[in-house]
Design a protein around this motif. Structure first.
Motif, PDB file in Angstrom:
ATOM      1  N   ASN A  47     -23.349  -5.165  32.902  1.00  0.00           N
ATOM      2  CA  ASN A  47     -23.750  -5.597  31.558  1.00  0.00           C
ATOM      3  C   ASN A  47     -22.609  -6.242  30.780  1.00  0.00           C
ATOM      4  OD1 ASN A  47     -26.693  -4.577  30.783  1.00  0.00           O
ATOM      5  ND2 ASN A  47     -25.768  -3.076  32.146  1.00  0.00           N
ATOM      6  N   ALA A  48     -21.455  -6.418  31.422  1.00  0.00           N
ATOM      7  CA  ALA A  48     -20.297  -7.012  30.738  1.00  0.00           C
ATOM      8  C   ALA A  48     -20.584  -8.438  30.281  1.00  0.00           C
ATOM      9  CB  ALA A  48     -19.080  -6.989  31.656  1.00  0.00           C
ATOM     10  N   VAL A  49     -21.337  -9.183  31.092  1.00  0.00           N
ATOM     11  CA  VAL A  49     -21.651 -10.574  30.744  1.00  0.00           C
ATOM     12  C   VAL A  49     -22.449 -10.627  29.441  1.00  0.00           C
ATOM     13  CG1 VAL A  49     -22.835 -12.676  31.485  1.00  0.00           C
ATOM     14  CG2 VAL A  49     -21.588 -11.293  33.144  1.00  0.00           C
ATOM     15  N   TYR A  50     -23.501  -9.793  29.357  1.00  0.00           N
ATOM     16  CA  TYR A  50     -24.293  -9.737  28.131  1.00  0.00           C
ATOM     17  C   TYR A  50     -23.444  -9.256  26.950  1.00  0.00           C
ATOM     18  CZ  TYR A  50     -28.487 -10.203  31.028  1.00  0.00           C
ATOM     19  OH  TYR A  50     -29.457 -10.656  31.883  1.00  0.00           O
ATOM     20  N   GLY A  51     -22.560  -8.296  27.236  1.00  0.00           N
ATOM     21  CA  GLY A  51     -21.721  -7.752  26.174  1.00  0.00           C
ATOM     22  C   GLY A  51     -20.781  -8.781  25.580  1.00  0.00           C
ATOM     23  N   ILE A  52     -20.128  -9.542  26.435  1.00  0.00           N
ATOM     24  CA  ILE A  52     -19.203 -10.577  25.959  1.00  0.00           C
ATOM     25  C   ILE A  52     -19.951 -11.611  25.115  1.00  0.00           C
ATOM     26  CG2 ILE A  52     -17.650 -12.449  26.671  1.00  0.00           C
ATOM     27  CD1 ILE A  52     -17.107 -10.755  29.236  1.00  0.00           C
ATOM     28  N   MET A  53     -21.119 -12.026  25.595  1.00  0.00           N
ATOM     29  CA  MET A  53     -21.915 -13.001  24.853  1.00  0.00           C
ATOM     30  C   MET A  53     -22.423 -12.417  23.536  1.00  0.00           C
ATOM     31  SD  MET A  53     -24.013 -14.521  28.130  1.00  0.00           S
ATOM     32  CE  MET A  53     -24.948 -15.776  27.276  1.00  0.00           C
ATOM     33  N   LEU A 170     -12.630  -7.535  30.399  1.00  0.00           N
ATOM     34  CA  LEU A 170     -12.897  -8.771  29.657  1.00  0.00           C
ATOM     35  C   LEU A 170     -13.845  -8.501  28.485  1.00  0.00           C
ATOM     36  CD1 LEU A 170     -13.382 -11.447  32.507  1.00  0.00           C
ATOM     37  CD2 LEU A 170     -11.398 -11.130  31.011  1.00  0.00           C
ATOM     38  N   MET A 171     -14.824  -7.625  28.689  1.00  0.00           N
ATOM     39  CA  MET A 171     -15.750  -7.280  27.608  1.00  0.00           C
ATOM     40  C   MET A 171     -15.012  -6.543  26.486  1.00  0.00           C
ATOM     41  SD  MET A 171     -19.341  -5.136  27.734  1.00  0.00           S
ATOM     42  CE  MET A 171     -18.593  -3.656  28.431  1.00  0.00           C
ATOM     43  N   VAL A 172     -14.138  -5.621  26.847  1.00  0.00           N
ATOM     44  CA  VAL A 172     -13.353  -4.892  25.838  1.00  0.00           C
ATOM     45  C   VAL A 172     -12.460  -5.861  25.067  1.00  0.00           C
ATOM     46  CG1 VAL A 172     -11.540  -3.165  25.501  1.00  0.00           C
ATOM     47  CG2 VAL A 172     -13.414  -2.722  27.102  1.00  0.00           C
ATOM     48  N   LEU A 173     -11.864  -6.817  25.772  1.00  0.00           N
ATOM     49  CA  LEU A 173     -11.033  -7.833  25.123  1.00  0.00           C
ATOM     50  C   LEU A 173     -11.850  -8.641  24.120  1.00  0.00           C
ATOM     51  CD1 LEU A 173      -8.400  -9.487  24.858  1.00  0.00           C
ATOM     52  CD2 LEU A 173      -9.202 -10.885  26.783  1.00  0.00           C
ATOM     53  N   ALA A 174     -13.063  -9.052  24.528  1.00  0.00           N
ATOM     54  CA  ALA A 174     -13.938  -9.814  23.633  1.00  0.00           C
ATOM     55  C   ALA A 174     -14.294  -9.002  22.392  1.00  0.00           C
ATOM     56  CB  ALA A 174     -15.209 -10.238  24.366  1.00  0.00           C
ATOM     57  N   GLY A 175     -14.573  -7.716  22.583  1.00  0.00           N
ATOM     58  CA  GLY A 175     -14.890  -6.851  21.453  1.00  0.00           C
ATOM     59  C   GLY A 175     -13.710  -6.690  20.513  1.00  0.00           C
ATOM     60  N   ALA A 176     -12.508  -6.528  21.075  1.00  0.00           N
ATOM     61  CA  ALA A 176     -11.310  -6.360  20.252  1.00  0.00           C
ATOM     62  C   ALA A 176     -11.023  -7.624  19.424  1.00  0.00           C
ATOM     63  CB  ALA A 176     -10.110  -6.025  21.138  1.00  0.00           C
ATOM     64  N   ILE A 177     -11.178  -8.780  20.044  1.00  0.00           N
ATOM     65  CA  ILE A 177     -10.956 -10.043  19.327  1.00  0.00           C
ATOM     66  C   ILE A 177     -11.960 -10.195  18.191  1.00  0.00           C
ATOM     67  CG2 ILE A 177     -11.078 -12.566  19.528  1.00  0.00           C
ATOM     68  CD1 ILE A 177     -10.028 -12.227  22.419  1.00  0.00           C
ATOM     69  N   THR A 178     -13.223  -9.887  18.469  1.00  0.00           N
ATOM     70  CA  THR A 178     -14.264 -10.007  17.442  1.00  0.00           C
ATOM     71  C   THR A 178     -14.028  -9.022  16.310  1.00  0.00           C
ATOM     72  OG1 THR A 178     -15.811 -10.608  19.205  1.00  0.00           O
ATOM     73  CG2 THR A 178     -16.761 -10.084  17.062  1.00  0.00           C
ATOM     74  N   TRP A 179     -13.637  -7.792  16.650  1.00  0.00           N
ATOM     75  CA  TRP A 179     -13.346  -6.781  15.622  1.00  0.00           C
ATOM     76  C   TRP A 179     -12.212  -7.248  14.714  1.00  0.00           C
ATOM     77  CZ3 TRP A 179      -8.794  -4.098  14.688  1.00  0.00           C
ATOM     78  CH2 TRP A 179      -8.870  -3.084  13.731  1.00  0.00           C
ATOM     79  N   GLY A 220     -19.476 -20.120  21.546  1.00  0.00           N
ATOM     80  CA  GLY A 220     -19.293 -20.908  22.762  1.00  0.00           C
ATOM     81  C   GLY A 220     -18.116 -20.429  23.591  1.00  0.00           C
ATOM     82  N   MET A 221     -17.015 -20.075  22.918  1.00  0.00           N
ATOM     83  CA  MET A 221     -15.833 -19.580  23.638  1.00  0.00           C
ATOM     84  C   MET A 221     -16.129 -18.270  24.351  1.00  0.00           C
ATOM     85  SD  MET A 221     -12.842 -20.441  20.854  1.00  0.00           S
ATOM     86  CE  MET A 221     -11.560 -19.663  21.824  1.00  0.00           C
ATOM     87  N   MET A 222     -16.805 -17.357  23.656  1.00  0.00           N
ATOM     88  CA  MET A 222     -17.152 -16.079  24.284  1.00  0.00           C
ATOM     89  C   MET A 222     -18.126 -16.286  25.447  1.00  0.00           C
ATOM     90  SD  MET A 222     -15.450 -13.594  22.896  1.00  0.00           S
ATOM     91  CE  MET A 222     -14.067 -14.746  22.789  1.00  0.00           C
ATOM     92  N   THR A 223     -19.018 -17.256  25.306  1.00  0.00           N
ATOM     93  CA  THR A 223     -19.946 -17.564  26.399  1.00  0.00           C
ATOM     94  C   THR A 223     -19.189 -18.114  27.606  1.00  0.00           C
ATOM     95  OG1 THR A 223     -21.702 -18.024  24.798  1.00  0.00           O
ATOM     96  CG2 THR A 223     -22.013 -18.857  27.026  1.00  0.00           C
ATOM     97  N   GLY A 224     -18.175 -18.934  27.347  1.00  0.00           N
ATOM     98  CA  GLY A 224     -17.319 -19.425  28.427  1.00  0.00           C
ATOM     99  C   GLY A 224     -16.606 -18.285  29.139  1.00  0.00           C
ATOM    100  N   LEU A 225     -16.115 -17.328  28.356  1.00  0.00           N
ATOM    101  CA  LEU A 225     -15.470 -16.146  28.941  1.00  0.00           C
ATOM    102  C   LEU A 225     -16.479 -15.358  29.780  1.00  0.00           C
ATOM    103  CD1 LEU A 225     -12.951 -14.290  29.047  1.00  0.00           C
ATOM    104  CD2 LEU A 225     -13.809 -13.176  26.970  1.00  0.00           C
ATOM    105  N   ALA A 226     -17.707 -15.254  29.273  1.00  0.00           N
ATOM    106  CA  ALA A 226     -18.756 -14.529  30.000  1.00  0.00           C
ATOM    107  C   ALA A 226     -19.091 -15.209  31.325  1.00  0.00           C
ATOM    108  CB  ALA A 226     -20.013 -14.419  29.132  1.00  0.00           C
ATOM    109  N   SER A 227     -18.990 -16.547  31.364  1.00  0.00           N
ATOM    110  CA  SER A 227     -19.310 -17.264  32.607  1.00  0.00           C
ATOM    111  C   SER A 227     -18.328 -16.889  33.716  1.00  0.00           C
ATOM    112  CB  SER A 227     -19.290 -18.779  32.366  1.00  0.00           C
ATOM    113  OG  SER A 227     -17.970 -19.255  32.165  1.00  0.00           O
ATOM    114  N   VAL A 228     -17.061 -16.697  33.360  1.00  0.00           N
ATOM    115  CA  VAL A 228     -16.061 -16.290  34.352  1.00  0.00           C
ATOM    116  C   VAL A 228     -16.376 -14.885  34.855  1.00  0.00           C
ATOM    117  CG1 VAL A 228     -13.608 -15.852  34.767  1.00  0.00           C
ATOM    118  CG2 VAL A 228     -14.296 -17.756  33.295  1.00  0.00           C
TER     119      VAL A 228
END
Length: 345
Positions: A47-53, A170-179, A220-228
Motif C-alpha cells: 500500500n506504499a504506492v497509494y500512501g505516497i500518492m 519512501l512512503m514515510v519520507l513522503a509523509g514527513a515532507i508533507t507534514w 505530481g512530484m509525489m506521484t512520480g515518487l510513487a511510480s518508482v
C-alpha cells in the motif's frame, strides 16, 4: 472557532483509530496470521504506492481541489523511468527518483495553470489531463510491458532494513515532507487559508494562484515518487495497471478526515486512512472474499466515505453558525445608546 475545528479534527482521527482497532481484532479472530510482523510489513509495502500518492493529494484536497490525473501521471512516470533505465542501465536510484518527480511536477504544473489561469474547475482540468496523458502513454507503448530493468533497481525493490521494505521508507519520507510543509512552512498556512476561504486568503495577502499551482506540482512530484515505488515492487512496467488509482487515493485522504470542501486535513489523519485502507484490502484477501466482491466493497466504502464527509461537513457548518450566534449576542441597545450619545455631543 479554531478550538472547535481542532476538536473536530481530533474527534475524526480518534474515530478512525477506533475503527482500525476493531477491524484488526475482527480480522485477526478470523485469520490469526493477520497481525504477524511479516504480514504487516507486506501490506505496508503493497500500500506504499497509494500512501505516497495520498500524501501528495492531501494538500490539493485541503485547497478544495482534486487531482484525477494521478493515475495517468504515475503511468507516464513509470514508462519514462523504464525506458530511461533500459537506455542508461548504469544509472542509479537517485537519478531515477529525480527524473520521475520532475516529470510528475511538469504534469502538476500544467494542471495548476489550467485551474488558475484558464479558470477551469479542478475536476474538469485534471480529468482532461488524465485522458490526454494516459492516451499518449498507451499510444507510445501500445500497452506493452517494459521489462529487463537493471539488477541494481531490482535489488532496490527487494531491499529491507529491519524487515521494513524500501517502498515503506519512501512512503514515510513522503509523509514527513508533507507534514513539514503543512505544519512549519508559510505556504502550508496558505494552503489551509485557500481551502478555508479563497477570497479571504486573497484579502490577507496570499498569492492564491501560486499556492494552487504549487499543490498540483507537489501532487505530481509525489506521484512520480510513487511510480518508482510501484515498479520497484513488480520489477517491470505495465502501462495498463494504473487505471482507477485516483479513486483509491482520494478515498484514503477522505477516510483520513480531510474534507472535499477544503480547509480540513492532516498528515496524521491521512496516515490513519492509509492504514485503514490497507487493513480493509488485506483483510478481504485473508478472509477469502472474492476479487469481484472486493471491488464492490471498496466502491461502497468510497461512496459511504464521501457521503459521510458531506453530511459531517453540513453538521459542522450548522454548529459553527450556532456558536457564532451565541458568541455574538445582539447589541442593539448598546448601539442605540452609543448613537444617542454621539448625537448629543
Amino acid at each position: 472557532m479554531g478550538t472547535i475545528l481542532n476538536a473536530v479534527r481530533k474527534k475524526k482521527e480518534f474515530g478512525i483509530l477506533a475503527i482500525i482497532v476493531v477491524l484488526a481484532v475482527a480480522i485477526t479472530i478470523a485469520n490469526p496470521s493477520f497481525l504477524t510482523l511479516n504480514n504487516i510489513f507486506d501490506f505496508l509495502r503493497s500500500n506504499a504506492v497509494y500512501g505516497i500518492m495520498a500524501f501528495g493529494m492531501l494538500p490539493v484536497i485541503i485547497t478544495a481541489g482534486i487531482d484525477l490525473s494521478v493515475s495517468s501521471t504515475i503511468a507516464l512516470c513509470a514508462v519514462i523511468a523504464g525506458k530511461f533505465m533500459l537506455a542508461f542501465p548504469g544509472s542509479n536510484i537517485v537519478v531515477v527518483l529525480i527524473l520521475c518527480m520532475a516529470v510528475g511536477a511538469l504534469v502538476g504544473a500544467a494542471n495548476g495553470l489550467l485551474v488558475t489561469k484558464l479558470k477551469i474547475p479542478p475536476i474538469v482540468a485534471t480529468l482532461g489531463m488524465q485522458t490526454v496523458t494516459l492516451a499518449g502513454v498507451l499510444l507510445y507503448t501500445s500497452g506493452i510491458w517494459i521489462s529487463g530493468l537493471p539488477e541494481w533497481f531490482i535489488n532496490f525493490g527487494g531491499l529491507k532494513v529491519g524487515g521494513v521494505y524500501s517502498q515503506t521508507f519512501l512512503m514515510v519520507l513522503a509523509g514527513a515532507i508533507t507534514w513539514y510543509l503543512l505544519k512549519n512552512m508559510l505556504i502550508g498556512r496558505g494552503i489551509y487559508a485557500v481551502g478555508g476561504n479563497l477570497q479571504s486568503a486573497q484579502r490577507v495577502g496570499y498569492n492564491t494562484d501560486r499556492i494552487l499551482i504549487f499543490v498540483y506540482i507537489f501532487s505530481g512530484m509525489m506521484t512520480g515518487l510513487a511510480s518508482v515505488a510501484h515498479i520497484s515492487i513488480v520489477g517491470q512496467v505495465d502501462p495498463n495497471t494504473y487505471l482507477n488509482y485516483e479513486m483509491d487515493v482520494i478515498a484514503i485522504v477522505v477516510l483520513g478526515g480531510a474534507s472535499l470542501a477544503g480547509g480540513f486535513g492532516t498528515v496524521l489523519g491521512t496516515s490513519l486512512g492509509i492504514v485503514l485502507m490497507a487493513i480493509i484490502k488485506n483483510g478481504l484477501v485473508l478472509v477469502r472474499v472474492s476479487s469481484y466482491w472486493q471491488k464492490v466493497i471498496m466502491g461502497a466504502i468510497i461512496l459511504v466515505t464521501i457521503a459521510f464527509d458531506a453530511i459531517n461537513r453540513h453538521l459542522e457548518e450548522e454548529r459553527a453558525v450556532k456558536v457564532d450566534v451565541e458568541e455574538d449576542p445582539p447589541t442593539t441597545g448598546n448601539t442605540n445608546q452609543a448613537v444617542t450619545a454621539g448625537s448629543g455631543q
